[in-house]
Enzyme design. Structure first.
Site, short mmCIF file in Angstrom:
data_model
loop_
_atom_site.label_atom_id
_atom_site.label_comp_id
_atom_site.label_asym_id
_atom_site.label_seq_id
_atom_site.Cartn_x
_atom_site.Cartn_y
_atom_site.Cartn_z
N ASP A 194 125.22 84.49 31.41
CA ASP A 194 124.26 83.68 30.65
C ASP A 194 123.27 83.03 31.61
OD1 ASP A 194 125.22 84.23 28.10
OD2 ASP A 194 126.74 82.65 28.20
N GLY A 195 123.75 82.63 32.80
CA GLY A 195 122.87 82.03 33.80
C GLY A 195 121.76 83.00 34.22
N ASN B 167 118.13 76.57 27.13
CA ASN B 167 119.38 75.81 26.94
C ASN B 167 119.11 74.33 26.68
OD1 ASN B 167 121.42 77.67 27.11
ND2 ASN B 167 122.05 77.16 29.18
N GLU B 168 118.52 73.69 27.69
CA GLU B 168 118.33 72.24 27.57
C GLU B 168 117.44 71.67 28.66
OE1 GLU B 168 120.44 73.12 30.47
OE2 GLU B 168 122.05 72.96 29.02
N ARG C 93 120.95 53.07 28.96
CA ARG C 93 121.17 52.94 30.39
C ARG C 93 122.46 53.68 30.71
NH1 ARG C 93 121.85 47.50 34.09
NH2 ARG C 93 122.04 48.64 36.04
N ALA D 286 127.46 59.29 29.83
CA ALA D 286 128.02 58.01 30.29
C ALA D 286 127.07 56.83 30.09
CB ALA D 286 128.41 58.12 31.77
#
Ligand code: NAP
Length: 273
Positions: A45-46, A120-121, A146, A183
């Site tokens: 896929d890469g 992809n993104e 943040r 996160a």
């Protein structure tokens, strides 16, 4: 058939590339590196991501076919030992052309607006510390983020980085963008929804930089580092990427084959021992 092959560059992928050229020559296909109609990616896929960005300027004229040299992938749906069958089908059958949504961003810096497309993104991260951005949806303030970063993915990218962040897997027929947090810090000042958000095609969002910060922007496998990004507008692109399908391989079968071990299912609840 006017084609080009892009290989991952390892020995096995290069050998398969040579084999493809031999089989293709027997069928009268024409190699055309500059203006191919079909781009064959051999690797994973890469590798398909690299092929996509290599031929981005011709995105409306080309169709991709992916051959995986390991397990089957999301973009690479032919196996290494199926090359002969693939070339035969390419020579004898009309493919079904499937069109998948892309994500676009418009980067606002003192130099002006620059546009990028992702298969992809996109991701945005702080280089020296946490990323601080205000997130507007459809020009209305939504949240102040943040944390480590944000990932804005396409439906076909939803099984990649987005999935590692517990984002939802989206069927590629649903033209949409997914924003997933990496996160986030939540307190009285910085408060985010804490789950990923899925925007439909007619919506957009802006990530507005809220401090002097060096930012790392990634576009699929590519990355850019800048300290002068004012904001980034994200939306579903007008262009789509096209894949040539010579046999059906439903999206949910790909998801199942990639992520769910069917042996576990056989032994799961309700299975006879
Ligand atoms: P890489 O780090 O060498 O490989 C990333 C892995 O993601 C590979 O196993 C690749 O599959 C797989 N992949 C790529 N697109 C996918 C998709 N649409 N659905 C499911 N899996 C997918 O980097 P790369 O090969 O240059 O690929 C860049 C991609 O890595 C980015 O677009 C991002 O999605 C992903 N990434 C993921 C994380 C994470 O999950 N924590 C972090 C950074 C980047 P193949 O082995 O078939 O190539």
């Amino acid at each position: 058939m006017n084609y080009v092959v892009l290989s991952r560059g390892d020995r096995f992928s290069n050998e398969l590339t040579e084999q493809f050229h031999r089989l293709a020559a027997d069928r009268g296909f024409i190699r055309n590196d500059k203006k191919p109609d079909t781009v064959i990616s051999i690797g994973g896929d890469g590798t398909l991501l690299h092929a996509f960005h290599t031929y981005l300027e011709r995105i409306n004229e080309i169709a991709f076919v992916g051959v995986h040299t390991g397990h089957l992938g999301f973009y690479a749906d032919w196996k290494a030992n199926e090359l002969e069958e693939l070339v035969r089908m390419m020579a004898e059958n009309e493919p079904k052309l499937v069109h998948y949504p892309l994500a676009q961003i418009e980067l606002d810096t003192p130099e002006g607006i620059t546009g990028y497309l992702a298969l992809n993104e996109f991701t945005l991260k702080g280089v020296d510390g946490t990323l601080v951005v205000q997130v507007n949806i459809n020009d209305e303030p939504f949240e102040t983020f943040r944390g480590d970063g944000m990932v804005i993915s396409t439906p076909t990218g939803s099984t990649a980085y987005n999935k590692s962040l517990n984002g939802a897997v989206i069927h590629p027929s649903m033209a949409s963008l997914q924003l997933a947090e990496i996160a986030s810090i939540n307190n009285r000042v910085y408060r985010t929804l804490g789950t990923s958000v899925i925007l439909p095609q007619h919506h957009h969002c802006d990530l507005i930089s809220k401090k002097d910060q060096r930012l790392l922007l990634t576009i699929d496998h590519l990355s850019i580092q800048r300290s002068d990004i004012r904001s980034i507008r994200c939306s579903v692109a007008d262009s789509k990427v096209t894949f040539a399908r010579y046999r059906p391989f439903p999206f949910w079968n790909r998801v199942r084959d990639a992520f769910i071990d069917m042996n576990d299912c056989d032994n799961g609840p309700g299975a006879r021992s």
